[in-house]
Design a protein around this motif. Structure first.
Motif, mmCIF file in Angstrom:
data_model
loop_
_atom_site.group_PDB
_atom_site.id
_atom_site.type_symbol
_atom_site.label_atom_id
_atom_site.label_comp_id
_atom_site.label_asym_id
_atom_site.label_seq_id
_atom_site.Cartn_x
_atom_site.Cartn_y
_atom_site.Cartn_z
ATOM 1 N N VAL A 48 -10.420 -33.939 -39.460
ATOM 2 C CA VAL A 48 -10.282 -35.825 -39.608
ATOM 3 C C VAL A 48 -11.862 -36.544 -39.596
ATOM 4 O O VAL A 48 -12.203 -36.581 -41.086
ATOM 5 C CB VAL A 48 -9.363 -36.608 -38.497
ATOM 6 C CG1 VAL A 48 -10.181 -37.892 -38.590
ATOM 7 C CG2 VAL A 48 -8.015 -36.397 -38.869
ATOM 8 N N PHE A 49 -12.240 -35.705 -38.773
ATOM 9 C CA PHE A 49 -13.616 -36.162 -38.789
ATOM 10 C C PHE A 49 -14.481 -35.069 -39.469
ATOM 11 O O PHE A 49 -15.230 -36.307 -40.601
ATOM 12 C CB PHE A 49 -14.557 -35.406 -37.587
ATOM 13 C CG PHE A 49 -15.786 -35.496 -37.611
ATOM 14 C CD1 PHE A 49 -16.900 -37.116 -36.750
ATOM 15 C CD2 PHE A 49 -16.588 -34.742 -37.254
ATOM 16 C CE1 PHE A 49 -17.885 -37.349 -37.287
ATOM 17 C CE2 PHE A 49 -18.274 -35.418 -37.669
ATOM 18 C CZ PHE A 49 -18.617 -36.004 -37.152
ATOM 19 N N LEU A 50 -14.317 -34.013 -39.981
ATOM 20 C CA LEU A 50 -15.129 -33.027 -40.984
ATOM 21 C C LEU A 50 -14.761 -34.597 -43.016
ATOM 22 O O LEU A 50 -15.604 -33.971 -43.327
ATOM 23 C CB LEU A 50 -14.662 -32.241 -41.414
ATOM 24 C CG LEU A 50 -15.272 -31.038 -39.887
ATOM 25 C CD1 LEU A 50 -14.861 -29.674 -40.070
ATOM 26 C CD2 LEU A 50 -16.604 -31.180 -40.276
ATOM 27 N N GLY A 51 -13.696 -34.744 -42.880
ATOM 28 C CA GLY A 51 -13.194 -35.374 -44.016
ATOM 29 C C GLY A 51 -13.258 -36.668 -44.574
ATOM 30 O O GLY A 51 -14.275 -36.457 -45.237
ATOM 31 N N ALA A 52 -13.593 -36.913 -43.512
ATOM 32 C CA ALA A 52 -14.454 -38.350 -43.865
ATOM 33 C C ALA A 52 -16.151 -38.611 -43.407
ATOM 34 O O ALA A 52 -16.203 -39.510 -44.434
ATOM 35 C CB ALA A 52 -14.621 -39.291 -42.268
ATOM 36 N N ALA A 53 -16.661 -37.692 -43.068
ATOM 37 C CA ALA A 53 -17.984 -37.142 -43.045
ATOM 38 C C ALA A 53 -18.587 -37.011 -44.548
ATOM 39 O O ALA A 53 -19.229 -37.293 -44.891
ATOM 40 C CB ALA A 53 -18.633 -36.174 -41.731
ATOM 41 N N GLY A 188 -8.383 -37.380 -43.249
ATOM 42 C CA GLY A 188 -9.923 -38.310 -42.757
ATOM 43 C C GLY A 188 -10.370 -39.027 -44.140
ATOM 44 O O GLY A 188 -11.169 -39.750 -44.163
ATOM 45 N N ALA A 189 -10.544 -38.149 -44.563
ATOM 46 C CA ALA A 189 -11.501 -38.954 -46.226
ATOM 47 C C ALA A 189 -11.218 -39.705 -46.722
ATOM 48 O O ALA A 189 -11.691 -41.158 -46.869
ATOM 49 C CB ALA A 189 -11.627 -38.026 -47.239
ATOM 50 N N ASN A 190 -10.145 -40.093 -46.874
ATOM 51 C CA ASN A 190 -9.138 -41.427 -47.133
ATOM 52 C C ASN A 190 -9.268 -42.489 -46.526
ATOM 53 O O ASN A 190 -9.113 -43.095 -46.632
ATOM 54 C CB ASN A 190 -7.234 -40.830 -47.873
ATOM 55 C CG ASN A 190 -7.500 -42.398 -48.701
ATOM 56 O OD1 ASN A 190 -6.918 -43.079 -48.310
ATOM 57 N ND2 ASN A 190 -7.569 -42.044 -49.860
ATOM 58 N N ASN A 191 -8.443 -42.335 -44.929
ATOM 59 C CA ASN A 191 -8.481 -43.144 -44.291
ATOM 60 C C ASN A 191 -9.604 -44.000 -43.207
ATOM 61 O O ASN A 191 -9.211 -44.944 -42.408
ATOM 62 C CB ASN A 191 -7.559 -42.725 -43.229
ATOM 63 C CG ASN A 191 -6.073 -42.727 -43.523
ATOM 64 O OD1 ASN A 191 -5.120 -42.798 -42.821
ATOM 65 N ND2 ASN A 191 -5.432 -43.318 -45.290
ATOM 66 N N ALA A 192 -10.841 -43.894 -43.523
ATOM 67 C CA ALA A 192 -11.860 -43.533 -43.145
ATOM 68 C C ALA A 192 -12.369 -44.772 -43.134
ATOM 69 O O ALA A 192 -12.534 -45.746 -42.509
ATOM 70 C CB ALA A 192 -13.825 -42.760 -43.284
ATOM 71 N N ALA A 193 -12.051 -45.802 -44.568
ATOM 72 C CA ALA A 193 -12.460 -47.019 -44.845
ATOM 73 C C ALA A 193 -11.536 -48.011 -43.896
ATOM 74 O O ALA A 193 -11.733 -49.222 -44.325
ATOM 75 C CB ALA A 193 -11.621 -46.771 -45.946
ATOM 76 N N ASN A 194 -10.222 -47.583 -43.301
ATOM 77 C CA ASN A 194 -9.880 -49.105 -42.713
ATOM 78 C C ASN A 194 -10.857 -49.392 -41.786
ATOM 79 O O ASN A 194 -10.388 -50.413 -42.232
ATOM 80 C CB ASN A 194 -8.602 -48.073 -42.236
ATOM 81 C CG ASN A 194 -7.185 -47.327 -43.172
ATOM 82 O OD1 ASN A 194 -7.289 -47.704 -44.572
ATOM 83 N ND2 ASN A 194 -6.576 -46.779 -42.729
ATOM 84 N N ALA A 195 -11.426 -48.580 -40.694
ATOM 85 C CA ALA A 195 -11.756 -49.255 -39.748
ATOM 86 C C ALA A 195 -13.346 -49.186 -40.566
ATOM 87 O O ALA A 195 -13.858 -50.235 -40.262
ATOM 88 C CB ALA A 195 -12.134 -48.095 -38.628
ATOM 89 N N ALA A 196 -13.645 -48.814 -41.044
ATOM 90 C CA ALA A 196 -15.002 -48.629 -42.522
ATOM 91 C C ALA A 196 -15.574 -49.473 -42.658
ATOM 92 O O ALA A 196 -16.706 -50.409 -43.133
ATOM 93 C CB ALA A 196 -16.435 -47.569 -42.789
ATOM 94 N N ALA A 197 -14.627 -50.209 -43.574
ATOM 95 C CA ALA A 197 -14.761 -51.201 -44.661
ATOM 96 C C ALA A 197 -15.452 -52.932 -44.146
ATOM 97 O O ALA A 197 -15.712 -53.422 -44.859
ATOM 98 C CB ALA A 197 -13.780 -51.534 -45.443
#
Length: 324
Positions: A48-53, A188-197
């Motif tokens: 999840v971390f790698l995908g978001a990063a 992780g790549a897609n759902n990081a937007a939920n908190a970062a947006a």
């Protein structure tokens, strides 16, 4: 002080998103007894971390900047607090009830409510997102229903005729873990937007940095508190064998990856759970699946939670505008 509080709330939101979505990204590996609960959440933490990063920036940009036509950084900071607090409360309730809620829908619908109140909603982008929201779970359900109904036994017979059962199971377990990591990466790549947006919309960080921060705290939430949701999806909908699990991982990961390319936020929990329900319909029938209490409860939350967030967000935003 406001900036510090917004940042803390964004990290809390990321933590809760990770805890709720953990069950969706590795539930099939745990449900098929390939990985332990601890092993499942450890893999989620890493990928999840790698995908978001590495892949999270596009979707963060969409959710943070493209849903409303106005620059939220120029609006009252109260709107940013609303985007953070309402999803935190909704997701916290879902976590306590062990329901795999569509966290993406919660965050985006909160922003939609604000956009409606400001009369600054980017209707074209919202329509595009909603079409994806409808199409992706239907596609995952249909794909896995068809595989379960017409190809599952053929695949088993083919494998059984070409190798020993023990060797087949060993290979399938490795494939399952690899496909689960593939799914977790794009989750992780897609759902990081939920908190970062919210913090990107406020111009506190760039989309890339926001995805990196959100990814780490999502992964931490999955590691520390993801086991409860994992249990619900993996054990209480239908029995999941290795082939079914691999199918759900690969089809779900591909759709999430395509959505990332186009910068579209879609729900990991909804997508993967739809795939599992598809196999349940194929193996136990539509009637029995729809009578399953876990399935009924999940479907209710999928409909009621986003709708409630739009309404509550709109009402609160209208109240805030009246005070400004």
């Amino acid at each position: 002080m406001e900036t510090i509080l917004i940042s803390i709330l964004a990290l809390i939101l990321a933590f809760n998103v990770g805890a709720n979505n953990a069950g969706a990204s590795m539930a099939t590996a745990y449900g098929s007894n390939t990985l332990s609960k601890l092993g499942s959440v450890l893999f989620i933490f890493i990928f999840v971390f790698l995908g978001a990063a590495f892949w999270g920036e596009n979707v963060v940009e969409t959710v943070g900047k493209d849903i409303v036509s106005v620059d939220l950084s120029e609006q009252s900071v109260a709107f940013t607090f609303l985007i953070l607090i309402l999803p935190i409360v909704a997701i916290l309730i879902a976590n306590l009830l062990r329901i795999p809620i569509a966290t993406t829908h919660i965050v985006v619908c909160t922003i939609i409510g604000i956009g409606l109140s400001l009369n600054q909603l980017n209707s074209g982008k919202v329509m595009e997102i909603v079409i994806w929201w409808v199409a992706t779970p239907v596609a995952l359900w249909l794909l896995n229903y068809l595989i379960g109904k017409y190809y599952y036994l053929k695949i088993i017979n083919f494998l059984a005729s070409h190798s020993e059962e023990e060797k087949i199971n060993r290979v399938l377990k490795y494939v399952l873990i690899a496909s689960g990591c593939f799914l977790a990466f794009f989750a992780g790549a897609n759902n990081a937007a939920n908190a970062a947006a919210p913090i990107v919309a406020r111009d506190l960080v760039s989309a890339a940095d926001g995805a990196l921060l959100a990814g780490f705290f999502m992964a931490s939430g999955a590691l520390l508190f993801g086991g409860r949701i994992l249990e619900t999806i993996a054990k209480e909908i239908t029995d999941i064998c290795l082939i079914r699990a691999i199918s759900v991982h690969i089809t779900g990961g591909i759709l999430l990856g395509v959505a990332c390319i186009y910068g579209i936020p879609i729900s990991l929990a909804e997508t993967v759970t739809a795939g599992i329900i598809g196999f349940s319909c194929a193996s136990t029938g539509f009637s029995r699946t729809l009578k399953n209490n876990s399935v009924v409860q999940i479907l209710k939350f999928w409909i009621l939670a986003p709708a409630s967030c739009v309404i509550i967000s709109y009402i609160v935003a209208e109240s805030l505008l009246g005070q400004l």
